[in-house]
Write a protein that holds these residues in place. Structure first.
Motif, PDB file in Angstrom:
ATOM      1  N   SER A 159      -6.456  -8.599  -2.300  1.00 40.11           N
ATOM      2  CA  SER A 159      -6.936  -8.919  -0.951  1.00 40.11           C
ATOM      3  C   SER A 159      -7.513  -7.652  -0.314  1.00 40.11           C
ATOM      4  N   PRO A 160      -8.313  -7.799   0.757  1.00 40.94           N
ATOM      5  CA  PRO A 160      -8.838  -6.614   1.450  1.00 40.94           C
ATOM      6  C   PRO A 160      -7.744  -5.669   1.929  1.00 40.94           C
ATOM      7  N   ALA A 161      -6.626  -6.227   2.393  1.00 36.12           N
ATOM      8  CA  ALA A 161      -5.524  -5.378   2.851  1.00 36.12           C
ATOM      9  C   ALA A 161      -4.930  -4.575   1.691  1.00 36.12           C
ATOM     10  N   GLN A 162      -4.791  -5.218   0.525  1.00 37.05           N
ATOM     11  CA  GLN A 162      -4.259  -4.519  -0.636  1.00 37.05           C
ATOM     12  C   GLN A 162      -5.210  -3.421  -1.101  1.00 37.05           C
ATOM     13  N   VAL A 163      -6.509  -3.693  -1.051  1.00 38.19           N
ATOM     14  CA  VAL A 163      -7.498  -2.687  -1.443  1.00 38.19           C
ATOM     15  C   VAL A 163      -7.444  -1.490  -0.498  1.00 38.19           C
ATOM     16  N   SER A 164      -7.327  -1.751   0.803  1.00 39.28           N
ATOM     17  CA  SER A 164      -7.235  -0.662   1.779  1.00 39.28           C
ATOM     18  C   SER A 164      -5.993   0.192   1.534  1.00 39.28           C
ATOM     19  N   ALA A 165      -4.874  -0.457   1.237  1.00 40.71           N
ATOM     20  CA  ALA A 165      -3.638   0.278   0.971  1.00 40.71           C
ATOM     21  C   ALA A 165      -3.756   1.100  -0.308  1.00 40.71           C
ATOM     22  N   PHE A 166      -4.401   0.523  -1.299  1.00 37.75           N
ATOM     23  CA  PHE A 166      -4.594   1.241  -2.567  1.00 37.75           C
ATOM     24  C   PHE A 166      -5.488   2.456  -2.353  1.00 37.75           C
ATOM     25  N   ALA A 167      -6.580   2.277  -1.625  1.00 37.22           N
ATOM     26  CA  ALA A 167      -7.509   3.387  -1.383  1.00 37.22           C
ATOM     27  C   ALA A 167      -6.833   4.512  -0.611  1.00 37.22           C
ATOM     28  N   ALA A 168      -5.952   4.157   0.333  1.00 37.86           N
ATOM     29  CA  ALA A 168      -5.302   5.165   1.171  1.00 37.86           C
ATOM     30  C   ALA A 168      -4.386   6.083   0.372  1.00 37.86           C
ATOM     31  N   GLU A 169      -4.053   5.707  -0.843  1.00 40.25           N
ATOM     32  CA  GLU A 169      -3.221   6.568  -1.679  1.00 40.25           C
ATOM     33  C   GLU A 169      -3.998   7.760  -2.221  1.00 40.25           C
ATOM     34  N   TYR A 170      -5.331   7.720  -2.106  1.00 43.65           N
ATOM     35  CA  TYR A 170      -6.181   8.813  -2.574  1.00 43.65           C
ATOM     36  C   TYR A 170      -6.673   9.633  -1.383  1.00 43.65           C
ATOM     37  N   THR A 171      -7.004  10.867  -1.657  1.00 41.71           N
ATOM     38  CA  THR A 171      -7.564  11.757  -0.639  1.00 41.71           C
ATOM     39  C   THR A 171      -8.983  12.145  -1.045  1.00 41.71           C
ATOM     40  N   VAL A 172      -9.916  12.041  -0.125  1.00 41.99           N
ATOM     41  CA  VAL A 172     -11.308  12.388  -0.394  1.00 41.99           C
ATOM     42  C   VAL A 172     -11.772  13.446   0.596  1.00 41.99           C
ATOM     43  N   GLN A 173     -12.797  14.165   0.197  1.00 42.86           N
ATOM     44  CA  GLN A 173     -13.366  15.186   1.069  1.00 42.86           C
ATOM     45  C   GLN A 173     -14.460  14.575   1.929  1.00 42.86           C
ATOM     46  N   HIS A 214     -15.495   6.029  -3.118  1.00 45.67           N
ATOM     47  CA  HIS A 214     -15.410   5.891  -4.560  1.00 45.67           C
ATOM     48  C   HIS A 214     -14.184   6.639  -5.087  1.00 45.67           C
ATOM     49  N   PHE A 215     -13.751   6.282  -6.296  1.00 42.64           N
ATOM     50  CA  PHE A 215     -12.624   6.983  -6.901  1.00 42.64           C
ATOM     51  C   PHE A 215     -12.949   8.478  -6.977  1.00 42.64           C
ATOM     52  N   PRO A 216     -12.100   9.323  -6.430  1.00 44.26           N
ATOM     53  CA  PRO A 216     -12.396  10.762  -6.437  1.00 44.26           C
ATOM     54  C   PRO A 216     -12.115  11.388  -7.801  1.00 44.26           C
TER      55      PRO A 216
END
Length: 288
Positions: free
Chosen positions: A93-107, A126-128
């Motif tokens: 779901s969009p909420a799950q994708v947002s939570a997954f993305a938040a586990e990464y840090t981007v510049q 994008h995947f860093p």
């Protein structure tokens, strides 16, 4: 004229003798060191859910493959061309994708002070990369920068040769990339042939198509990643799941492409029949 011919004959004998000496020295050098050729095994064709003209992705397998990539592969390999928002295609779901993305840090940046800063990733990111630049990636991996995984399943396809590729045209076989990835990930346990020397810091794998050995050590082991759905936690299963996920990453619209292609074929077949019937009707009353 005779002197010229005689001189040429002598020169030919000298060159032939020299060539024989060079060949003998080269052969002796090879025999003293190691075989000039090393065996490369061809990947075994696997059974994939997305194979064939009507194949579809197994969402459960793709989610397991994403977990393998995140917990194992992402430590060295980037996926610069894959945005987090595309993970909705895996059934999230969009909420799950947002939570997954938040586990990464981007510049990001620059900010108001003209400086770059880091922030949690959002679905549009994008995947860093795990390394700041390709040079740092090479330094951390014995001088060989790990390849990006965005299109690896399409870029690493092994040619199947004649006459197999002829049948592939009719079967729509396009899974040689996942076959190769699976074979490579499961081929580390084989020992190099007698007489073969492996460079220090590299690892033998008979399925590696670019040389005798590669810098990447065996990345998977049984029980390394936990599956919540009860799927066997073996190297073979891990390799299958991450290979399927990388195929999806390289071609996320595969299912839509196959459906569109099938519709086009049906349309062309019906259109061909209509054209034929129209031609017969038009020319039926025309005198010959």
């Amino acid at each position: 004229m005779k002197k010229i011919l005689s001189g040429l004959a002598v020169l030919g004998v000298v060159l032939a003798g020299a060539a024989g000496v060079w060949a003998a020295e080269e052969e002796a050098g090879h025999s003293a060191a190691e075989p000039t050729h090393f065996p490369i095994h061809k990947p075994v064709e696997q059974s994939w859910s997305f194979a064939g003209p009507f194949g579809t992705y197994d969402r459960g397998q793709l989610q397991r493959g994403l977990k393998i990539y995140k917990e194992v592969c992402s430590a060295c390999h980037s996926m610069d061309l894959v945005a987090f928002r595309t993970l909705e295609g895996l059934g999230y779901s969009p909420a799950q994708v947002s939570a997954f993305a938040a586990e990464y840090t981007v510049q990001d940046g620059p900010n108001a002070d003209g400086e770059m800063f880091e922030r949690p990733a959002i679905p549009s990111d994008h995947f860093p990369s795990p390394f700041p630049n390709p040079v740092a990636a090479a330094v951390a991996n014995n001088g060989a920068a790990p390849p990006d995984f965005s299109l690896i399943a399409k870029a690493r396809g092994v040619e199947r040769g004649f006459p197999t590729f002829v049948f592939d045209i009719f079967t729509q076989y396009a899974e040689n990339g996942p076959d190769y990835i699976h074979a490579l990930l499961t081929g580390y346990d084989e020992q190099p042939p007698a007489g073969m020397e492996i460079a220090e810091g590299t690892h033998y794998n008979p399925y590696f198509i670019a040389g005798k050995s590669l810098a990447m050590a065996k990345p998977l082991s049984d029980g390394q990643v936990t599956y919540e759905d009860g799927t066997p936690e073996t190297v073979d299963q891990y390799a299958r799941d991450v290979s399927a996920f990388l195929m999806w990453a390289a071609e996320p619209h595969l299912e839509e492409r196959k459906k569109t292609g099938f519709r086009v074929i049906i349309f062309l077949a019906l259109f061909g029949v209509l054209v034929y019937l129209t031609k017969r009707k038009v020319w039926a009353t025309t005198p010959h």
